[in-house]
Motif scaffolding. Structure first.
Motif, PDB file in Angstrom:
ATOM      1  N   ALA A 176     -35.912  28.255  -7.017  1.00 23.58           N
ATOM      2  CA  ALA A 176     -35.259  28.474  -8.312  1.00 23.58           C
ATOM      3  C   ALA A 176     -33.858  29.063  -8.169  1.00 23.58           C
ATOM      4  CB  ALA A 176     -36.116  29.376  -9.187  1.00 23.58           C
ATOM      5  N   LYS A 177     -33.589  29.735  -7.040  1.00 28.21           N
ATOM      6  CA  LYS A 177     -32.267  30.356  -6.888  1.00 28.21           C
ATOM      7  C   LYS A 177     -31.149  29.320  -6.837  1.00 28.21           C
ATOM      8  CE  LYS A 177     -32.169  30.751  -1.853  1.00 28.21           C
ATOM      9  NZ  LYS A 177     -32.300  31.592  -0.698  1.00 28.21           N
ATOM     10  N   ILE A 178     -31.495  28.044  -6.645  1.00 35.57           N
ATOM     11  CA  ILE A 178     -30.461  27.006  -6.634  1.00 35.57           C
ATOM     12  C   ILE A 178     -29.722  26.969  -7.976  1.00 35.57           C
ATOM     13  CG2 ILE A 178     -31.823  25.011  -7.447  1.00 35.57           C
ATOM     14  CD1 ILE A 178     -30.365  23.391  -5.222  1.00 35.57           C
ATOM     15  N   ALA A 179     -30.403  27.430  -9.032  1.00 38.99           N
ATOM     16  CA  ALA A 179     -29.785  27.443 -10.364  1.00 38.99           C
ATOM     17  C   ALA A 179     -28.614  28.430 -10.445  1.00 38.99           C
ATOM     18  CB  ALA A 179     -30.827  27.773 -11.429  1.00 38.99           C
ATOM     19  N   GLU A 180     -28.496  29.305  -9.449  1.00 43.49           N
ATOM     20  CA  GLU A 180     -27.324  30.197  -9.436  1.00 43.49           C
ATOM     21  C   GLU A 180     -26.068  29.454  -9.003  1.00 43.49           C
ATOM     22  OE1 GLU A 180     -27.976  34.040  -7.465  1.00 43.49           O
ATOM     23  OE2 GLU A 180     -30.116  33.736  -7.845  1.00 43.49           O
ATOM     24  N   ASN A 181     -26.240  28.284  -8.392  1.00 43.17           N
ATOM     25  CA  ASN A 181     -25.105  27.495  -7.927  1.00 43.17           C
ATOM     26  C   ASN A 181     -25.012  26.118  -8.595  1.00 43.17           C
ATOM     27  OD1 ASN A 181     -25.766  28.597  -4.532  1.00 43.17           O
ATOM     28  ND2 ASN A 181     -24.638  29.659  -6.121  1.00 43.17           N
ATOM     29  N   ILE A 182     -26.056  25.721  -9.296  1.00 45.61           N
ATOM     30  CA  ILE A 182     -26.090  24.392  -9.932  1.00 45.61           C
ATOM     31  C   ILE A 182     -26.349  24.569 -11.430  1.00 45.61           C
ATOM     32  CG2 ILE A 182     -27.370  22.193 -10.055  1.00 45.61           C
ATOM     33  CD1 ILE A 182     -25.937  22.359  -7.460  1.00 45.61           C
ATOM     34  N   SER A 234     -15.912  26.249  -5.351  1.00 44.32           N
ATOM     35  CA  SER A 234     -15.479  26.129  -6.748  1.00 44.32           C
ATOM     36  C   SER A 234     -14.826  27.402  -7.274  1.00 44.32           C
ATOM     37  CB  SER A 234     -16.666  25.745  -7.643  1.00 44.32           C
ATOM     38  OG  SER A 234     -17.513  26.867  -7.844  1.00 44.32           O
ATOM     39  N   ILE A 235     -15.004  28.511  -6.515  1.00 41.50           N
ATOM     40  CA  ILE A 235     -14.252  29.718  -6.888  1.00 41.50           C
ATOM     41  C   ILE A 235     -13.228  30.064  -5.795  1.00 41.50           C
ATOM     42  CG2 ILE A 235     -15.997  30.716  -8.446  1.00 41.50           C
ATOM     43  CD1 ILE A 235     -16.886  32.517  -6.083  1.00 41.50           C
ATOM     44  N   GLY A 236     -12.967  29.070  -4.920  1.00 42.19           N
ATOM     45  CA  GLY A 236     -11.916  29.232  -3.908  1.00 42.19           C
ATOM     46  C   GLY A 236     -12.267  30.204  -2.809  1.00 42.19           C
ATOM     47  N   ALA A 247     -25.297  23.528  -1.880  1.00 39.42           N
ATOM     48  CA  ALA A 247     -25.020  24.050  -3.229  1.00 39.42           C
ATOM     49  C   ALA A 247     -24.242  25.357  -3.128  1.00 39.42           C
ATOM     50  CB  ALA A 247     -26.326  24.255  -3.988  1.00 39.42           C
ATOM     51  N   LYS A 248     -24.635  26.173  -2.175  1.00 37.28           N
ATOM     52  CA  LYS A 248     -23.963  27.457  -1.978  1.00 37.28           C
ATOM     53  C   LYS A 248     -22.528  27.245  -1.502  1.00 37.28           C
ATOM     54  CE  LYS A 248     -26.192  31.763  -0.728  1.00 37.28           C
ATOM     55  NZ  LYS A 248     -27.281  32.298   0.094  1.00 37.28           N
ATOM     56  N   ALA A 249     -22.353  26.333  -0.535  1.00 38.33           N
ATOM     57  CA  ALA A 249     -21.013  26.042  -0.012  1.00 38.33           C
ATOM     58  C   ALA A 249     -20.100  25.569  -1.147  1.00 38.33           C
ATOM     59  CB  ALA A 249     -21.099  24.976   1.081  1.00 38.33           C
ATOM     60  N   ASN A 250     -20.606  24.654  -1.967  1.00 38.52           N
ATOM     61  CA  ASN A 250     -19.773  24.107  -3.041  1.00 38.52           C
ATOM     62  C   ASN A 250     -19.544  25.126  -4.149  1.00 38.52           C
ATOM     63  OD1 ASN A 250     -19.326  21.593  -1.830  1.00 38.52           O
ATOM     64  ND2 ASN A 250     -21.358  20.902  -2.452  1.00 38.52           N
ATOM     65  N   SER A 251     -20.523  25.978  -4.356  1.00 40.71           N
ATOM     66  CA  SER A 251     -20.357  27.063  -5.320  1.00 40.71           C
ATOM     67  C   SER A 251     -19.202  27.967  -4.892  1.00 40.71           C
ATOM     68  CB  SER A 251     -21.667  27.858  -5.413  1.00 40.71           C
ATOM     69  OG  SER A 251     -21.445  29.110  -5.987  1.00 40.71           O
ATOM     70  N   LEU A 252     -19.196  28.330  -3.626  1.00 38.87           N
ATOM     71  CA  LEU A 252     -18.099  29.157  -3.108  1.00 38.87           C
ATOM     72  C   LEU A 252     -16.772  28.415  -3.209  1.00 38.87           C
ATOM     73  CD1 LEU A 252     -19.902  30.699  -0.001  1.00 38.87           C
ATOM     74  CD2 LEU A 252     -19.039  31.968  -2.001  1.00 38.87           C
ATOM     75  N   PRO A 257     -18.611  29.838 -14.059  1.00 39.90           N
ATOM     76  CA  PRO A 257     -17.965  30.071 -12.760  1.00 39.90           C
ATOM     77  C   PRO A 257     -18.983  30.135 -11.619  1.00 39.90           C
ATOM     78  CG  PRO A 257     -16.999  31.488 -14.431  1.00 39.90           C
ATOM     79  CD  PRO A 257     -18.169  30.787 -15.079  1.00 39.90           C
ATOM     80  N   GLY A 258     -18.680  29.418 -10.524  1.00 41.00           N
ATOM     81  CA  GLY A 258     -19.575  29.391  -9.367  1.00 41.00           C
ATOM     82  C   GLY A 258     -20.661  28.336  -9.460  1.00 41.00           C
ATOM     83  N   LYS A 259     -20.615  27.524 -10.533  1.00 38.51           N
ATOM     84  CA  LYS A 259     -21.634  26.480 -10.661  1.00 38.51           C
ATOM     85  C   LYS A 259     -21.011  25.094 -10.795  1.00 38.51           C
ATOM     86  CE  LYS A 259     -25.102  29.387 -12.901  1.00 38.51           C
ATOM     87  NZ  LYS A 259     -26.209  29.403 -13.862  1.00 38.51           N
TER      88      LYS A 259
HETATM   89  C1  NAG Z   1     -24.880  30.967  -5.315  1.00 43.19           C
HETATM   90  O1  NAG Z   1     -26.237  31.339  -5.244  1.00 43.19           O
HETATM   91  C2  NAG Z   1     -26.509  32.474  -4.457  1.00 43.19           C
HETATM   92  C3  NAG Z   1     -28.008  32.626  -4.394  1.00 43.19           C
HETATM   93  O2  NAG Z   1     -28.562  31.596  -3.635  1.00 43.19           O
HETATM   94  C4  NAG Z   1     -25.862  33.686  -5.074  1.00 43.19           C
HETATM   95  O3  NAG Z   1     -26.072  34.819  -4.270  1.00 43.19           O
HETATM   96  C5  NAG Z   1     -24.372  33.422  -5.179  1.00 43.19           C
HETATM   97  O4  NAG Z   1     -23.772  34.477  -5.884  1.00 43.19           O
HETATM   98  C6  NAG Z   1     -24.089  32.106  -5.911  1.00 43.19           C
HETATM   99  N1  NAG Z   1     -22.670  31.819  -5.788  1.00 43.19           N
HETATM  100  C7  NAG Z   1     -21.787  32.078  -6.742  1.00 43.19           C
HETATM  101  C8  NAG Z   1     -20.360  31.844  -6.381  1.00 43.19           C
HETATM  102  O5  NAG Z   1     -22.093  32.450  -7.861  1.00 43.19           O
END
Ligand code: NAG
Ligand code: NAG
Length: 364
Positions: free
Chosen positions: A68-74, A339-341, A332-337, A26-28
């Motif tokens: 490396a924090k990009i891996a939280e969204n990718i 992807s969880i609506g 990546a952050k925008a699309n991560s958000l 979720p979120g990736k």
């Molecule tokens: C996307 O990554 C950021 C860190 O750059 C993190 O704070 C955020 O929780 C991540 N988004 C989701 C929906 O997991």
């Protein structure tokens, strides 16, 4: 015993499930960087750079060495054959750079669309010969998933029965070979947005194409839990002069998928097919807010719509690399958000957020 078949052994099932689940955390979502040399050349040309192997390597290095924090969204990055064997300036293979960040490398394995003789400009996709050998090698190089793209075209007489059945079949063979070599197949079917059809027709075509696809996957005993689907979103044709609001696109897309894609499939990773960066984020957000049961992850596998701002910002200059990487992290952050609506439209400002990104030809 016409229905006799062995599914993959338990160990292989578990490995495929594990990879697919990691990709749809979720979120990736997935960043696709599998442009062919010619298409990457067009990207480079757009910022005044020559299409040399070194420029392609430099550009991909920029993408892969983002913070490396990009891996939280990718969760995964899809590579092209050449890129798989390239290294950073310091001699570290890109695959290792990605793995170290916790990002799963994947690989494009098809060998592009070819015309279906006698059809009205329709296509199939080639690359099955020696695919098992190539998949085995890619697995050894560190890849855990693969991609194969089929493209269909809407016009008065298309997609034809011939194109629908042929593409469904070749995707099933591809998926089967990938699974035999421990790669999760991303099954890409793009119904290309060209044409003046309305949205109802686009939705009906999507339902017809996907139902044929899943029938074929079933006939070939594909282990669905170890697959991902990469479709387009349903929109009116781009020559129809009609723009749909995100809620309409989302509803048509989710309806088509609900009617055809079994809940056993862990995730649907949309392509952005010519939408701008902002449009693709907003539409993905709307898809995740459709008030219907959606038993799969609905996330992104975006290419052009995660690279437009990066390219523009970079412009081929060393002193812009860091800012270009920030653009990538923002999308990546925008699309991560989304992807969880939870993406608020316009909340992520990018330098090329609203630029239209339609491709010229069917084969990119
Ligand atoms: C996307 O990554 C950021 C860190 O750059 C993190 O704070 C955020 O929780 C991540 N988004 C989701 C929906 O997991
Ligand atoms: C869309 O607009 C163009 C230019 O105004 C026109 O030529 C074309 O016929 C229109 N297409 C449709 C499907 O109405």
């Amino acid at each position: 015993m016409t229905t006799f078949f062995h599914y993959p052994n338990k160990e292989l099932q578990e490995e495929l499930i594990c990879i697919a689940r990691a990709l749809v955390t979720p979120g990736k979502g997935i960043l696709t960087v599998d442009e062919s040399t010619a298409v990457c050349g067009r990207y480079l040309q757009s910022i005044g750079l020559e299409n040399t192997e070194e420029n392609r390597r430099n550009y991909r290095q920029l993408l892969f060495t983002s913070e490396a924090k990009i891996a939280e969204n990718i969760s995964g990055v899809l590579l092209f054959h050449e890129t798989l064997y390239q290294k950073t300036d310091d001699g570290v293979p890109f695959v290792e750079v990605l793995r170290k960040k916790g990002i799963i490398p994947g690989i494009k394995v098809d060998k592009s669309c070819v015309p279906l003789f006698g059809s009205e400009d329709e296509y199939t996709t080639q690359g099955l010969d020696d695919l098992a050998t190539r998949c085995a090698q890619y697995k050894k190089e560190g890849c855990d998933f693969a991609k194969w793209r089929c493209a269909l075209r809407i016009s008065k007489n298309t997609p034809s029965h011939q194109a629908i059945i042929e593409n469904a079949n070749v995707l099933a063979r591809y998926a089967s070979i990938c699974q035999s070599q421990r790669l999760v197949p991303i099954i890409e079917v793009e119904i290309i947005p060209n044409g003046d059809h309305d949205m109802d027709r686009a939705q009906k075509v999507m339902e017809t194409v996907l139902s044929a696809l899943y029938k074929s996957l079933h006939d070939h005993h594909i282990f669905l839990e170890g697959t991902l689907l990469r479709p387009n979103m349903v929109t009116a044709g781009k020559d129809s002069n009609k723009t749909n609001i995100p809620q309409e696109i989302a509803m048509a897309t989710v309806l088509a998928i609900r009617r055809t894609v079994p809940p056993a499939v862990p995730g649907v990773m949309f392509l952005s097919g010519g939408m701008s960066e902002e449009e693709s984020s907003v539409n993905l957000h709307a898809i995740n807010n459709v008030p219907l049961c959606k038993p799969w992850a609905l996330s992104f596998a975006f290419g052009r719509s995660m690279q437009a701002s990066v390219l523009k910002c970079w412009s081929g200059r060393k002193d812009n690399v860091q800012n270009a990487q920030i653009e990538l992290i923002k999308r990546a952050k925008a699309n991560s958000l989304a992807s969880i609506g939870k993406y608020v439209a316009g909340s992520v400002e990018s330098v090329a957020a609203n630029e239209k990104l339609f491709a010229e030809s069917i084969d990119y």
